[in-house]
Design a protein around this motif. Structure first.
Motif, PDB file in Angstrom:
ATOM      1  N   TYR A 149       0.836  -1.206   0.000  1.00 50.55           N
ATOM      2  CA  TYR A 149       0.000   0.000   0.000  1.00 50.55           C
ATOM      3  C   TYR A 149       0.872   1.258   0.000  1.00 50.55           C
ATOM      4  O   TYR A 149       0.680   2.180  -0.799  1.00 50.55           O
ATOM      5  CB  TYR A 149      -0.904  -0.044   1.227  1.00 50.55           C
ATOM      6  CG  TYR A 149      -1.607   1.241   1.595  1.00 50.55           C
ATOM      7  CD1 TYR A 149      -2.878   1.531   1.108  1.00 50.55           C
ATOM      8  CD2 TYR A 149      -1.023   2.147   2.480  1.00 50.55           C
ATOM      9  CE1 TYR A 149      -3.537   2.696   1.472  1.00 50.55           C
ATOM     10  CE2 TYR A 149      -1.666   3.314   2.846  1.00 50.55           C
ATOM     11  CZ  TYR A 149      -2.927   3.580   2.335  1.00 50.55           C
ATOM     12  OH  TYR A 149      -3.562   4.738   2.708  1.00 50.55           O
ATOM     13  N   HIS A 150       1.855   1.277   0.879  1.00 44.42           N
ATOM     14  CA  HIS A 150       2.739   2.434   1.006  1.00 44.42           C
ATOM     15  C   HIS A 150       3.552   2.644  -0.264  1.00 44.42           C
ATOM     16  O   HIS A 150       3.651   3.766  -0.783  1.00 44.42           O
ATOM     17  CB  HIS A 150       3.659   2.235   2.204  1.00 44.42           C
ATOM     18  CG  HIS A 150       4.556   3.395   2.485  1.00 44.42           C
ATOM     19  ND1 HIS A 150       5.929   3.303   2.467  1.00 44.42           N
ATOM     20  CD2 HIS A 150       4.277   4.685   2.770  1.00 44.42           C
ATOM     21  CE1 HIS A 150       6.453   4.472   2.740  1.00 44.42           C
ATOM     22  NE2 HIS A 150       5.488   5.336   2.935  1.00 44.42           N
ATOM     23  N   ASP A 151       4.137   1.578  -0.781  1.00 44.94           N
ATOM     24  CA  ASP A 151       4.942   1.678  -2.001  1.00 44.94           C
ATOM     25  C   ASP A 151       4.101   2.191  -3.167  1.00 44.94           C
ATOM     26  O   ASP A 151       4.560   3.009  -3.973  1.00 44.94           O
ATOM     27  CB  ASP A 151       5.540   0.321  -2.358  1.00 44.94           C
ATOM     28  CG  ASP A 151       6.625  -0.130  -1.396  1.00 44.94           C
ATOM     29  OD1 ASP A 151       7.108   0.715  -0.614  1.00 44.94           O
ATOM     30  OD2 ASP A 151       6.977  -1.325  -1.423  1.00 44.94           O
ATOM     31  N   ARG A 152       2.882   1.710  -3.255  1.00 46.04           N
ATOM     32  CA  ARG A 152       2.007   2.115  -4.360  1.00 46.04           C
ATOM     33  C   ARG A 152       1.590   3.582  -4.247  1.00 46.04           C
ATOM     34  O   ARG A 152       1.667   4.344  -5.210  1.00 46.04           O
ATOM     35  CB  ARG A 152       0.774   1.212  -4.378  1.00 46.04           C
ATOM     36  CG  ARG A 152      -0.173   1.480  -5.542  1.00 46.04           C
ATOM     37  CD  ARG A 152      -1.311   0.480  -5.560  1.00 46.04           C
ATOM     38  NE  ARG A 152      -2.174   0.574  -4.386  1.00 46.04           N
ATOM     39  CZ  ARG A 152      -2.180  -0.297  -3.371  1.00 46.04           C
ATOM     40  NH1 ARG A 152      -1.360  -1.344  -3.385  1.00 46.04           N
ATOM     41  NH2 ARG A 152      -2.986  -0.141  -2.344  1.00 46.04           N
ATOM     42  N   LEU A 153       1.179   3.979  -3.061  1.00 43.98           N
ATOM     43  CA  LEU A 153       0.676   5.349  -2.916  1.00 43.98           C
ATOM     44  C   LEU A 153       1.785   6.393  -2.959  1.00 43.98           C
ATOM     45  O   LEU A 153       1.528   7.551  -3.302  1.00 43.98           O
ATOM     46  CB  LEU A 153      -0.134   5.479  -1.630  1.00 43.98           C
ATOM     47  CG  LEU A 153      -1.493   4.799  -1.630  1.00 43.98           C
ATOM     48  CD1 LEU A 153      -2.352   5.280  -0.474  1.00 43.98           C
ATOM     49  CD2 LEU A 153      -2.244   5.029  -2.934  1.00 43.98           C
ATOM     50  N   ARG A 154       2.988   5.998  -2.640  1.00 44.08           N
ATOM     51  CA  ARG A 154       4.107   6.944  -2.766  1.00 44.08           C
ATOM     52  C   ARG A 154       4.324   7.368  -4.219  1.00 44.08           C
ATOM     53  O   ARG A 154       4.971   8.391  -4.463  1.00 44.08           O
ATOM     54  CB  ARG A 154       5.396   6.322  -2.211  1.00 44.08           C
ATOM     55  CG  ARG A 154       5.520   6.432  -0.694  1.00 44.08           C
ATOM     56  CD  ARG A 154       6.737   5.674  -0.200  1.00 44.08           C
ATOM     57  NE  ARG A 154       7.973   6.162  -0.785  1.00 44.08           N
ATOM     58  CZ  ARG A 154       8.749   7.095  -0.230  1.00 44.08           C
ATOM     59  NH1 ARG A 154       8.411   7.644   0.917  1.00 44.08           N
ATOM     60  NH2 ARG A 154       9.867   7.459  -0.814  1.00 44.08           N
ATOM     61  N   GLN A 155       3.799   6.593  -5.154  1.00 44.89           N
ATOM     62  CA  GLN A 155       3.921   6.942  -6.567  1.00 44.89           C
ATOM     63  C   GLN A 155       2.805   7.881  -7.028  1.00 44.89           C
ATOM     64  O   GLN A 155       2.875   8.405  -8.141  1.00 44.89           O
ATOM     65  CB  GLN A 155       3.898   5.666  -7.417  1.00 44.89           C
ATOM     66  CG  GLN A 155       4.956   4.644  -7.031  1.00 44.89           C
ATOM     67  CD  GLN A 155       6.360   5.223  -7.035  1.00 44.89           C
ATOM     68  OE1 GLN A 155       6.765   5.878  -7.999  1.00 44.89           O
ATOM     69  NE2 GLN A 155       7.103   4.981  -5.961  1.00 44.89           N
ATOM     70  N   ARG A 156       1.788   8.066  -6.207  1.00 47.56           N
ATOM     71  CA  ARG A 156       0.695   8.965  -6.565  1.00 47.56           C
ATOM     72  C   ARG A 156       1.250  10.380  -6.700  1.00 47.56           C
ATOM     73  O   ARG A 156       2.019  10.836  -5.842  1.00 47.56           O
ATOM     74  CB  ARG A 156      -0.389   8.902  -5.488  1.00 47.56           C
ATOM     75  CG  ARG A 156      -1.717   9.543  -5.892  1.00 47.56           C
ATOM     76  CD  ARG A 156      -2.754   9.329  -4.795  1.00 47.56           C
ATOM     77  NE  ARG A 156      -4.036   9.933  -5.136  1.00 47.56           N
ATOM     78  CZ  ARG A 156      -5.022   9.290  -5.742  1.00 47.56           C
ATOM     79  NH1 ARG A 156      -4.859   8.011  -6.061  1.00 47.56           N
ATOM     80  NH2 ARG A 156      -6.160   9.914  -6.019  1.00 47.56           N
TER      81      ARG A 156
END
Length: 214
Positions: A182-189
């Motif tokens: 979740y964290h890795d994915r949203l850091r790309q937002r």
């Protein structure tokens, strides 16, 4: 509006929310040790006597404090952003997650671990008592993209808090694979990537000031 913040502190969640909403704001950096507003040198405590960020001065001149309240204000102020939840159980769920992040993770887990004056015994006790919060979060996030059924201010807050694992070595995020994903994915937002990049540079400058003053 004016957002008083410190780099990589919980105030970054409001920066993310404002970027998501495409809202104009003045970002006023507060130096944590001195409580001075950088730029004009004014005493931040004349705005918020407790001296804590985030603090938001609205376009109408109302001063708001407390992260959960400010995030909900931004979501309500810019409903077209989809950052909030309008009514019923969805709005209650948003409140639930903002409270969970603020009490169980932010204050309950991370603040003691980040406190340089806290003893190792205290930190060990905090880890023993509160790591179960991450277990719960990991189970909840399995198969989910966001805390609600869409990106919300609660996600902005959660990503900000999970960032602090970089400064708390006892918490190895790999132990909670759903939280890590979740964290890795949203850091790309885009809004989050932009906020982290900008505030990391400000954080490095803050640390350089501390070193020079020591």
């Amino acid at each position: 509006m004016d957002l008083y913040f410190s780099p990589l502190a919980c105030s970054m969640a409001t920066r993310v929310a404002l970027y998501e909403a495409g809202a104009a704001a003045n970002y006023l950096e507060v130096d944590p040790p001195t409580k001075k507003v950088l730029g004009d040198g004014s005493d931040f405590r004349t705005v918020n006597p407790i001296g804590l960020v985030p603090t938001l001065r609205t376009d109408e001149g109302v001063v708001l404090t407390e992260n959960a309240a400010i995030l909900q204000y931004v979501a309500d102020r810019f409903p077209q952003s989809g950052l909030g939840a309008t009514q019923g159980i969805d709005r209650t769920r948003l409140h639930q997650w903002l409270c969970f992040i603020g009490t169980e993770l932010h204050k309950g887990l991370f603040v003691p671990l980040l406190d340089r004056k806290a003893s190792q015994d205290v930190k060990a006790y905090v880890l023993e008592k509160n790591l179960s919060r991450l277990d719960y979060l990991d189970g909840y996030l399995e198969g989910r993209s966001f805390l609600l059924d869409h990106f919300s201010v609660a996600d902005a807050y959660l990503v900000t808090v999970i960032n602090w694992t970089m400064a708390t070595p006892p918490i190895e995020l790999a132990k909670w694979p759903n939280v890590k994903a979740y964290h890795d994915r949203l850091r790309q937002r885009p809004s989050i990537a932009r906020a982290i990049a900008e505030e990391f540079e400000l954080y490095k400058a803050e640390q350089a000031r501390k070193k020079a003053a020591a």
